[in-house]
Scaffold this motif. Sequence first.
Motif, short mmCIF file in Angstrom:
data_model
loop_
_atom_site.label_atom_id
_atom_site.label_comp_id
_atom_site.label_asym_id
_atom_site.label_seq_id
_atom_site.Cartn_x
_atom_site.Cartn_y
_atom_site.Cartn_z
N SER A 485 22.70 -95.01 48.66
CA SER A 485 21.34 -95.38 49.05
C SER A 485 20.38 -94.33 48.53
N THR A 486 19.48 -94.74 47.66
CA THR A 486 18.56 -93.80 47.04
C THR A 486 17.36 -94.55 46.52
N CYS A 487 16.23 -93.85 46.39
CA CYS A 487 15.04 -94.47 45.83
C CYS A 487 15.32 -94.95 44.40
N ALA A 488 14.78 -96.10 44.07
CA ALA A 488 15.01 -96.67 42.74
C ALA A 488 14.35 -95.80 41.68
N GLN A 489 15.14 -95.33 40.72
CA GLN A 489 14.61 -94.59 39.58
C GLN A 489 15.28 -95.13 38.32
N GLY A 490 14.57 -95.02 37.23
CA GLY A 490 15.07 -95.54 35.97
C GLY A 490 13.90 -95.84 35.06
N THR A 491 14.10 -96.73 34.11
CA THR A 491 13.08 -97.03 33.12
C THR A 491 12.75 -98.51 33.14
N LEU A 492 11.46 -98.81 33.11
CA LEU A 492 10.99 -100.18 33.11
C LEU A 492 11.66 -100.97 31.98
N GLY A 493 12.17 -102.15 32.33
CA GLY A 493 12.86 -102.99 31.35
C GLY A 493 14.36 -102.87 31.42
N TYR A 494 14.85 -101.74 31.93
CA TYR A 494 16.29 -101.51 32.06
C TYR A 494 16.73 -101.48 33.52
N LEU A 495 15.79 -101.40 34.44
CA LEU A 495 16.09 -101.16 35.85
C LEU A 495 16.68 -102.42 36.50
N ASP A 496 17.82 -102.25 37.14
CA ASP A 496 18.49 -103.33 37.86
C ASP A 496 17.58 -103.84 38.98
N PHE A 514 22.99 -101.60 30.66
CA PHE A 514 23.73 -101.72 29.41
C PHE A 514 23.56 -103.11 28.81
N GLY A 515 23.43 -104.14 29.66
CA GLY A 515 23.17 -105.49 29.16
C GLY A 515 21.90 -105.55 28.34
N VAL A 516 20.87 -104.81 28.77
CA VAL A 516 19.62 -104.76 28.01
C VAL A 516 19.85 -104.07 26.67
N VAL A 517 20.64 -102.99 26.66
CA VAL A 517 20.95 -102.30 25.40
C VAL A 517 21.67 -103.25 24.44
N LEU A 518 22.58 -104.07 24.94
CA LEU A 518 23.26 -105.04 24.08
C LEU A 518 22.25 -105.99 23.44
N ILE A 537 7.35 -110.42 27.45
CA ILE A 537 7.23 -108.96 27.43
C ILE A 537 8.55 -108.29 27.75
N ASN A 538 9.25 -108.84 28.76
CA ASN A 538 10.55 -108.29 29.16
C ASN A 538 11.64 -108.91 28.28
N LEU A 539 12.39 -108.08 27.55
CA LEU A 539 13.39 -108.58 26.60
C LEU A 539 14.45 -109.42 27.29
N ALA A 540 14.91 -109.00 28.47
CA ALA A 540 15.94 -109.76 29.16
C ALA A 540 15.44 -111.17 29.48
N MET A 541 14.22 -111.27 30.00
CA MET A 541 13.66 -112.58 30.33
C MET A 541 13.44 -113.42 29.06
N TYR A 542 13.04 -112.74 28.00
CA TYR A 542 12.80 -113.41 26.71
C TYR A 542 14.08 -114.06 26.19
N VAL A 543 15.18 -113.31 26.18
CA VAL A 543 16.45 -113.85 25.64
C VAL A 543 17.02 -114.90 26.58
N ILE A 544 16.93 -114.67 27.89
CA ILE A 544 17.45 -115.66 28.84
C ILE A 544 16.75 -117.00 28.64
N ALA A 545 15.43 -116.97 28.50
CA ALA A 545 14.67 -118.22 28.33
C ALA A 545 15.08 -118.93 27.05
N ARG A 546 15.23 -118.18 25.94
CA ARG A 546 15.62 -118.80 24.67
C ARG A 546 17.04 -119.38 24.75
N THR A 547 17.92 -118.66 25.42
CA THR A 547 19.30 -119.13 25.53
C THR A 547 19.39 -120.40 26.36
#
Length: 621
Positions: A485-496, A514-518, A537-547
């Motif tokens: 349990s911890t405050c969410a930290q990371g980078t926008l676009g990669y954060l779970d 790592f899925g975003v890196v792929l 704008i968000n790569l994950a959302m972009y690829v999911i929509a196209r798929t």
Amino acid sequence: MLAFSLLLLYFSQICDGASPYQCPSCGNATVPFPLSTDPSCGRPDYAILCRQGNLELQALNGRYSIQRIDRESRNIVISSMPLAPASCTTLDAINPSPASGGSGGLVLNQSQAFNVTSSNTILFLNCSSILLRSPLNCSSSSVCHRYIDSTPSASACRGDNLCCSFTAGGSSTSHTIRTRTDGLGCSAYVSVVRMDQSLDPRQWSYGVELGWAPPRELQCGGEGDDCDTEDSSCRMDSTSGGFRCLCDPGYVWNSDEGVCSSTGLASGGAVLAAILATAIFVVHKRRSRRAMKRASRAQELALIMSNAGGGKTSRIFTAGEMKRATNNFSKERLLGTGGFGEVYKGTLDDGVVVAIKLAKLGNIKGRDQVINEVRVLSQVNHRNLVRIWGCCVDTGEPLVVYEYIPNGTLYEWLHVGRGFLDWRSRLRIALQTAEGLAYLHSAAYPPIYHRDVKSSNILLDNSLVARVCDFGLSRLAEPDLSHVSTCAQGTLGYLDPEYYRKYQLTDKSDVYSFGVVLLELVTSQKAIDFSRDQDDINLAMYVIARTERGDVMDVVDKRLLDFHNGDNAFEVVTRETIVGVVMLALNCLRESKDERPTMKEVSDELNYIIETYDTAEVYKF
């Protein structure tokens, strides 16, 4: 008077001014705490953007320029969206983001701490007659008519179109100024802050004022958990029922700076000497505490290095060795900077080239991240994790010495034009990164969660072998617990997103990143790119929509499909392996962590894909 002057001097030392967690200025604009332009500063739920020296707010239907920030009243004023050319429709009403539920207009992200204040008078334009039954003022006397008549850019809104006005916001749940283009509402809006109707509309102050609630103390996992905030400890918070980093006795929470401040001194002219003595004592105590903490950190680092595991030998360097290695930290040796501090290229006395990370002076987060990185890297030994050579503890801030990886980051190769990576190289880099992360999750004890997996934290050597780096945010897992349990930290676009919502860090949080890196490896596109369409704008959302539309190959970097030898069979295998990586990435990006594979399973699948590709390459003509 002399005593009083001394008292003021000591008070100025006690009250340090700017928060140690405050973000650097953006252009000429100061960014007060808790606003955050980077995960390393401020608070993530107060995130704004700094782009080319200008501040912006990212809402669900677009980016809005920030006109001004008032720290004292805790509000910001953003510019509302302009009208589309020759139209009475604001740009944020056109093609609203699915994340906004299909609503146009200003729609704030409710996970953020901002809300629309009651200082805004909203003028709705081009409204349907259904609004006549609403509580809005849609009469001929509404102030919206004055705006339309005096504003040339609103000429498209004149005529028989209905307009309305009302006072917006006023509660912490006011997140929207809705518009719609289906004839059941209004297609445009303008906001005026603290409207003075006695003034000409050309003199009104246009914009949308947003307020923010003062931040609470940081959440933590339980008693004994580390706290980033000095003079605090992790305890049960009776008001919320969870654990927070509550201030120690003698200190109170200062929400304007994100620190625990001393409760101060008594007052009264008759006891000025006592006040002065107390002030001296408090300053001396604080300085002593800081000195003790520095000494404690030095001992901690020395102990960590002496107990280093993983079959490695690490050493303690002197300040003199570090200065010689970097030519006294010459700017010519600077490799990069970040919220943590700076990284320099250095050459040790024995000729070994290294990278040296130096925490920013006085930056508590940066200092703690450096110490955390030493703690993590001293316990691991894997060919795809950057190696630590040692650290230096006799400087003002700790330094960490790593092996020098000369060929830049994966981000630079994919997005900055450092060079082109063919598909086989990308597959190898993906596999090596996955194996490094799988080692952290499965072979290290206790398991380690990286917490900031991204392409800029994957270094490449001269043979394009990948090394995962930057363990400043990493956490050691509790072997018997399902999550940390911890405050969410990371980078926008990669954060779970599940980690962001629940503050529960698991190995599957790294899997999501790592899925975003792929997807970056397949598309050569950035995780977040505001030059793409609003919905993309968000790569994950972009690829999911196209798929989901069956257009998976549309997102692939076309250079990976450029076959000069006309080998159709090999082209088929290449396409199949690319699709295989995309499908693997989408599994990593599943909404629920329980549906995502482990990094070991990801590594095994990548290994199978590479074997398929290599077999086809061996037999191609």
